[in-house]
Scaffold this motif. Structure first.
Motif, PDB file in Angstrom:
ATOM      1  N   GLU A 267       0.855  -1.184   0.000  1.00 30.09           N
ATOM      2  CA  GLU A 267       0.000   0.000   0.000  1.00 30.09           C
ATOM      3  C   GLU A 267       0.894   1.237   0.000  1.00 30.09           C
ATOM      4  O   GLU A 267       1.886   1.288   0.719  1.00 30.09           O
ATOM      5  CB  GLU A 267      -0.875   0.003   1.259  1.00 30.09           C
ATOM      6  CG  GLU A 267      -2.249   0.487   1.025  1.00 30.09           C
ATOM      7  CD  GLU A 267      -3.152   0.271   2.231  1.00 30.09           C
ATOM      8  OE1 GLU A 267      -4.320   0.631   2.112  1.00 30.09           O
ATOM      9  OE2 GLU A 267      -2.691  -0.235   3.248  1.00 30.09           O
TER      10      GLU A 267
ATOM     11  N   GLY B  35       3.189   0.370  -8.554  1.00 33.16           N
ATOM     12  CA  GLY B  35       3.089  -1.082  -8.427  1.00 33.16           C
ATOM     13  C   GLY B  35       4.383  -1.791  -8.771  1.00 33.16           C
ATOM     14  O   GLY B  35       4.461  -3.012  -8.707  1.00 33.16           O
TER      15      GLY B  35
ATOM     16  N   GLY C  38       0.175   6.941  -2.414  1.00 32.27           N
ATOM     17  CA  GLY C  38      -0.568   5.905  -3.122  1.00 32.27           C
ATOM     18  C   GLY C  38      -1.947   6.393  -3.518  1.00 32.27           C
ATOM     19  O   GLY C  38      -2.609   7.094  -2.754  1.00 32.27           O
TER      20      GLY C  38
ATOM     21  N   ALA D 244      -5.569   4.769  -4.964  1.00 29.44           N
ATOM     22  CA  ALA D 244      -6.255   3.493  -5.163  1.00 29.44           C
ATOM     23  C   ALA D 244      -7.760   3.725  -5.157  1.00 29.44           C
ATOM     24  O   ALA D 244      -8.237   4.829  -4.882  1.00 29.44           O
ATOM     25  CB  ALA D 244      -5.873   2.514  -4.064  1.00 29.44           C
ATOM     26  N   THR D 245      -8.491   2.665  -5.461  1.00 29.09           N
ATOM     27  CA  THR D 245      -9.949   2.732  -5.393  1.00 29.09           C
ATOM     28  C   THR D 245     -10.414   1.998  -4.156  1.00 29.09           C
ATOM     29  O   THR D 245      -9.758   1.082  -3.686  1.00 29.09           O
ATOM     30  CB  THR D 245     -10.606   2.084  -6.622  1.00 29.09           C
ATOM     31  OG1 THR D 245     -10.217   0.720  -6.674  1.00 29.09           O
ATOM     32  CG2 THR D 245     -10.216   2.786  -7.888  1.00 29.09           C
ATOM     33  N   GLN D 246     -11.541   2.433  -3.652  1.00 27.87           N
ATOM     34  CA  GLN D 246     -12.145   1.773  -2.502  1.00 27.87           C
ATOM     35  C   GLN D 246     -13.623   1.607  -2.809  1.00 27.87           C
ATOM     36  O   GLN D 246     -14.289   2.573  -3.183  1.00 27.87           O
ATOM     37  CB  GLN D 246     -11.943   2.622  -1.251  1.00 27.87           C
ATOM     38  CG  GLN D 246     -12.431   1.955   0.006  1.00 27.87           C
ATOM     39  CD  GLN D 246     -12.089   2.794   1.235  1.00 27.87           C
ATOM     40  OE1 GLN D 246     -11.562   3.886   1.135  1.00 27.87           O
ATOM     41  NE2 GLN D 246     -12.390   2.254   2.388  1.00 27.87           N
TER      42      GLN D 246
ATOM     43  N   GLU E  33     -17.889   3.430  -5.788  1.00 24.75           N
ATOM     44  CA  GLU E  33     -16.436   3.352  -5.867  1.00 24.75           C
ATOM     45  C   GLU E  33     -15.880   4.756  -5.678  1.00 24.75           C
ATOM     46  O   GLU E  33     -16.393   5.705  -6.251  1.00 24.75           O
ATOM     47  CB  GLU E  33     -15.994   2.815  -7.225  1.00 24.75           C
ATOM     48  CG  GLU E  33     -16.208   1.338  -7.401  1.00 24.75           C
ATOM     49  CD  GLU E  33     -15.686   0.847  -8.735  1.00 24.75           C
ATOM     50  OE1 GLU E  33     -14.836  -0.045  -8.726  1.00 24.75           O
ATOM     51  OE2 GLU E  33     -16.137   1.380  -9.766  1.00 24.75           O
TER      52      GLU E  33
ATOM     53  N   LYS F  68      -5.624   8.090   4.929  1.00 25.77           N
ATOM     54  CA  LYS F  68      -6.347   7.977   3.664  1.00 25.77           C
ATOM     55  C   LYS F  68      -7.332   9.126   3.531  1.00 25.77           C
ATOM     56  O   LYS F  68      -8.079   9.413   4.450  1.00 25.77           O
ATOM     57  CB  LYS F  68      -7.071   6.635   3.588  1.00 25.77           C
ATOM     58  CG  LYS F  68      -6.110   5.474   3.530  1.00 25.77           C
ATOM     59  CD  LYS F  68      -6.825   4.177   3.342  1.00 25.77           C
ATOM     60  CE  LYS F  68      -5.825   3.052   3.240  1.00 25.77           C
ATOM     61  NZ  LYS F  68      -6.461   1.775   3.033  1.00 25.77           N
TER      62      LYS F  68
ATOM     63  N   LYS G 187      -2.019   8.482 -12.828  1.00 28.84           N
ATOM     64  CA  LYS G 187      -2.715   7.368 -12.174  1.00 28.84           C
ATOM     65  C   LYS G 187      -4.144   7.784 -11.821  1.00 28.84           C
ATOM     66  O   LYS G 187      -5.072   6.986 -11.944  1.00 28.84           O
ATOM     67  CB  LYS G 187      -1.972   6.921 -10.920  1.00 28.84           C
ATOM     68  CG  LYS G 187      -2.693   5.802 -10.207  1.00 28.84           C
ATOM     69  CD  LYS G 187      -1.798   4.781  -9.660  1.00 28.84           C
ATOM     70  CE  LYS G 187      -2.617   3.646  -9.093  1.00 28.84           C
ATOM     71  NZ  LYS G 187      -1.853   2.761  -8.285  1.00 28.84           N
TER      72      LYS G 187
ATOM     73  N   ILE H 120      -7.524   5.839 -13.012  1.00 31.93           N
ATOM     74  CA  ILE H 120      -8.538   5.373 -12.053  1.00 31.93           C
ATOM     75  C   ILE H 120      -9.899   5.938 -12.439  1.00 31.93           C
ATOM     76  O   ILE H 120     -10.905   5.225 -12.427  1.00 31.93           O
ATOM     77  CB  ILE H 120      -8.158   5.768 -10.611  1.00 31.93           C
ATOM     78  CG1 ILE H 120      -6.967   4.932 -10.140  1.00 31.93           C
ATOM     79  CG2 ILE H 120      -9.327   5.582  -9.662  1.00 31.93           C
ATOM     80  CD1 ILE H 120      -6.399   5.362  -8.810  1.00 31.93           C
TER      81      ILE H 120
END
Length: 144
Positions: A32, A37, A53, A55-57, A63, A86, A120, A124
């Motif tokens: 994480e 990556g 970082g 990212a998706t949650q 989402e 986060k 990025k 996403i």
């Protein structure tokens, strides 16, 4: 006591639980806070004090985009639950990119990561768009 990031990287670069090796591919990392990556010192979320970082949650059907940065308190580094902070990022392209840039400038992050973070974020955002299924008529003859 703070450990230098170069020393920490030398300790974890050969073997750690986040490495994903496969033939004819570069070594990937599942940690994480790793922006790309890739398993390298530049992107490592374990070794750097300034990790980043995106990212998706997924929460139910929704989402969201989440930006993870390291907690500024050094005492939190060894606590897995509180190690990362986060923050939700807006999905609107203009507002989201501005929010990412503002967060990075606020924490005095490495300037070489800013274009990678923006790229990025765009990837996403595009992954949230689902292809619409085109309905096929049963009455119309098949095209030959």
């Amino acid at each position: 006591m703070a450990v230098p990031s170069a020393l920490l990287w030398e300790c974890v670069k050969k073997h750690n639980s986040f490495m994903r090796k496969s033939t004819n591919m570069p070594t990937m990392s599942a940690e994480e806070g790793n922006l790309s990556g890739l398993h390298s010192a530049k992107f490592s979320g374990i070794a750097h004090t300034k990790l980043l970082g995106l990212a998706t949650q997924k929460t139910g059907a929704k989402e969201t985009v989440v930006l993870a940065i390291r907690n500024p308190k050094s005492s939190r580094a060894s606590r897995p639950k509180t190690r990362l902070i986060k923050t939700g990022i807006k999905k609107n392209a203009k507002k989201g990119l501005a929010q990412v840039e503002q967060k990075l400038a606020q924490g005095h992050y490495r300037p070489d990561l800013i274009p990678l973070a923006k790229a990025k974020y765009e990837k996403i955002r595009m992954s949230f768009k689902k292809k619409k299924a085109t309905p096929h008529s049963r009455r119309a003859p098949a095209a030959k």
